[in-house]
Enzyme design. Structure first.
Site, PDB file in Angstrom:
ATOM      1  N   CYS A  27       0.868  -1.159   0.000  1.00 52.59           N
ATOM      2  CA  CYS A  27       0.000   0.000   0.000  1.00 52.59           C
ATOM      3  C   CYS A  27       0.913   1.219   0.000  1.00 52.59           C
ATOM      4  O   CYS A  27       2.027   1.164  -0.505  1.00 52.59           O
ATOM      5  CB  CYS A  27      -0.957  -0.015   1.189  1.00 52.59           C
ATOM      6  SG  CYS A  27      -0.141  -0.128   2.790  1.00 52.59           S
ATOM      7  N   HIS A 543      -9.127  -4.998  31.814  1.00 47.07           N
ATOM      8  CA  HIS A 543      -9.943  -5.176  30.611  1.00 47.07           C
ATOM      9  C   HIS A 543     -10.359  -6.647  30.539  1.00 47.07           C
ATOM     10  O   HIS A 543      -9.564  -7.518  30.217  1.00 47.07           O
ATOM     11  CB  HIS A 543      -9.156  -4.783  29.368  1.00 47.07           C
ATOM     12  CG  HIS A 543     -10.006  -4.630  28.145  1.00 47.07           C
ATOM     13  ND1 HIS A 543     -10.529  -5.697  27.463  1.00 47.07           N
ATOM     14  CD2 HIS A 543     -10.442  -3.521  27.491  1.00 47.07           C
ATOM     15  CE1 HIS A 543     -11.235  -5.256  26.432  1.00 47.07           C
ATOM     16  NE2 HIS A 543     -11.196  -3.940  26.424  1.00 47.07           N
TER      17      HIS A 543
END
Length: 621
Positions: A27, A543
């Site tokens: 990319c 978390h």
């Protein structure tokens, strides 16, 4: 970077040799290598190469961040083996979300240069007409507008080809099937008063010019038809019978069912964005400005392109990517130049100046992987600065009228909204760059050679004594379970310590208890995460599971409130671990010291198993 060949040879060597590479593509800044056996890749050796900014494992690919020289490196890698530019990756099975993101990203990457080029033509036309240099009724304007519109008008064909290539189909067959959506005969039939019938089945009259969702759905369906046709047809007649069945089955269904369904989804996107633009237009630019670095790390910014194109098609302008990414990219530039000004490391200074310059023009991977992410604190400053500048963009209703790389040269794409829209974009650039620069300059970064000298203690204030440097704070385990290093957490935000240092626990029970005496500073509405601050100032985030925010609170019972004082061992919440597993999410729970950059080190316990209240970590001042 000069010797691209040498770098390419080292990259091929450290990914397991040319025989381990399925295909090679790139990319704007990343070399993308789907590997047959990802375990053969030596990530540490790759990251240590001069010219490599970072390495990311995502979407079934090993993505090597090179920077603006990536195309040259990719060409040299391609010379070292018989690699395809095709993209259908095989190997380890991914979850559906990663597979979806990887597919959309791969489909749109080859088309982005064409989209940006045509978008810049539109931007130039807007400037020329606004300044009176060119009349909208002139032949030159008409032809230039045609050049720009051709990319979007024939978008179903381009997407059909790219999607077919990604899924391992014959891309010309896929493109030809999608071409029926915009064939002149079908367009003419739509303009007639009589209904369009195919064996008594009515075809809905829908305009598919610039359509994004319908061709993606059509080629996805084609994959299964093509697979079935290849299975039932004898080898001797496959060359013509398989495409015959593809056309006869997929084309009618594309016009009768799949196309209208995709159009319906596109209309849903229209109403969604129209609602946000009318009721809370600040939301998207602010969130994109703040979290764009995380999207870039995962490659998800490319996967948002179809939604952005749908916005252009339905509204005529875009707010999803342009304003927020402009804010984030310029914040990266400001932070990088601040690092260059402050650091005493000549190599880091050189990297920061180069990365900051490319970030000005919208290419941020060198800044992200080479500067702000390794130093941690500047990345937080970038996210704050990007959010502030994105909020400005949202409140002033900044809009892009064509696609372009979000940097200083993208200002023409804002011209379609008039001079004030361009002025708002300039102010957004100034806010983002200045905020990123100033915040990074003030709060600095933690790197051994850049630690400030310890402040002298004034004899006039004997009551203020310097704290000993060897002070440590103990963090107790909030869970019972197996201890894991953060590197084994299946989420790069945690495994790369972007949120901070810490440890992870694979829990055996669903009770979460306080790891120290302190205050609850954050309770997420979904119950999947709790933030606490100890009485000594240590900030901790628990978390619970990975991607469990998607469960929307199901299976979570939070027992504390924000601002509540807790003692070590107090019960914070109860969690149904089986519910998390059934939802398809890992139960691994990261316990993160979010302000770990303020401390010398965070040392995890050496014990493989912990009970509630066992020592989990020590934080050293």
């Amino acid at each position: 970077m000069k010797n691209y060949k040498a770098l390419a040879e080292q990259i091929v060597k450290h990914v397991g040799g040319s025989s381990n590479i399925q295909s090679v593509t790139n990319c704007m800044t990343r070399l993308r290598l789907p590997l047959k056996d990802p375990a053969k890749a030596d990530t540490k050796a790759l990251q240590a190469l001069d010219g490599v900014q970072g390495v990311v494992e995502k979407g079934g690919q090993t993505q090597i961040v090179i920077g603006t020289d990536v195309a040259n490196v990719k060409n040299e890698v391609a010379k070292l083996g018989s690699f395809e530019e095709g993209t259908a990756a095989s190997g380890k099975k991914e979850n559906w979300f990663n597979a979806l993101v990887g597919t959309i990203t791969a489909v749109f990457q080859p088309i982005i240069p064409a989209i940006c080029g045509s978008g810049m033509i539109k931007a130039v036309l807007a400037i020329c007409t606004a300044c009176g240099w060119l009349g909208a009724d002139s032949m030159i304007y008409t032809l230039l507008s045609m050049f720009a519109d051709s990319v979007f008008y024939f978008m179903p064909i381009y997407l059909g080809f790219s999607m077919g290539k990604r899924l391992g189909l014959n891309p010309f067959v896929a493109a030809s099937i999608c071409a029926c959506l915009i064939h002149p005969t079908f367009v003419t039939l739509q303009g007639a008063e009589d209904p369009i019938l195919f064996f008594a089945m009515e075809i809905k009259k829908v305009s598919y010019a610039s359509a994004v969702v319908p061709p993606l759905l059509i080629v996805w369906f084609l994959k299964y038809v093509d697979k079935l046709a290849n299975r039932i047809m004898p080898n001797a007649v496959k060359i013509f019978m398989v495409p015959l069945l593809d056309f006869l089955i997929v084309c009618p269904l594309a016009l009768i069912i799949i196309g209208p369904l995709g159009s319906f989804l596109g209309d849903g996107l229209y109403f969604f964005f129209d609602f946000l633009n009318n009721q809370a237009r600040w939301v998207i630019p602010m969130l994109m400005g703040a979290f764009c670095p995380l999207f870039v790390m995962t490659g998800m910014h490319y996967s948002l392109m179809p939604v952005q194109l749908a916005q252009y098609a339905s509204l005529g302008y875009g707010t999803l990517l342009g304003p927020g990414m402009l804010a984030s990219n310029l914040a990266q530039a400001g932070a990088s130049f601040a690092v260059a000004l402050r650091t005493r490391d000549t190599k880091l200074r050189s990297t920061a100046v180069s990365a900051g310059t490319t970030a000005l023009f919208g290419i941020t991977e060198p800044a992200l992987y080479g500067v702000t992410l390794p130093l941690k604190t500047p990345l937080w400053m970038v996210m704050i600065a990007g959010g502030i500048a994105g909020l400005w963009g949202g409140l002033t209703n900044m809009r892009t009228y064509a696609s372009a790389t979000a940097g200083v040269l993208a200002l023409p794409v804002y011209a379609g909204g008039g001079l004030q829209n361009v002025i708002n974009a300039v102010i957004c650039i100034v806010i983002a760059f200045a905020a990123g620069f100033i915040l990074t300059l003030i709060f600095g970064f933690r790197k051994q050679e850049d630690q400030p000298e310890p402040a002298a203690v004034s004899e006039e204030t004997p009551e203020k004594k310097a704290e000993p440097l060897n002070v440590s704070y103990e963090i107790l385990s909030p869970l019972k379970g197996h201890v894991l290093p953060l590197t084994q957490v299946p989420d790069e935000v945690f495994s790369r310590r972007i949120m901070g240092a810490g440890a992870a626990i694979d829990p055996q029970e669903g009770e979460i208890k306080a790891p120290f005496d302190g205050t609850v500073t954050a309770v997420f509405p979904t119950g999947h995460a709790i933030g606490l601050t100890s009485n000594d100032g240590v900030e901790c985030l628990i978390h619970i599971g990975i991607d469990t925010v998607e469960m929307d609170g199901k299976g979570f019972e939070t027992l504390v409130k924000q601002g509540q004082t807790v003692k070590a061992g107090d019960l914070l919440s109860r969690v149904d671990l089986d519910a998390i597993r059934k939802a398809g999410h890992p139960v691994i729970t990261p316990v993160i010291i979010t302000n770990s950059s303020n401390y010398v080190d965070v040392i995890e316990t050496g014990k493989p198993e912990v009970l509630h209240g066992d020592p989990l970590m020590k934080v050293f001042r």
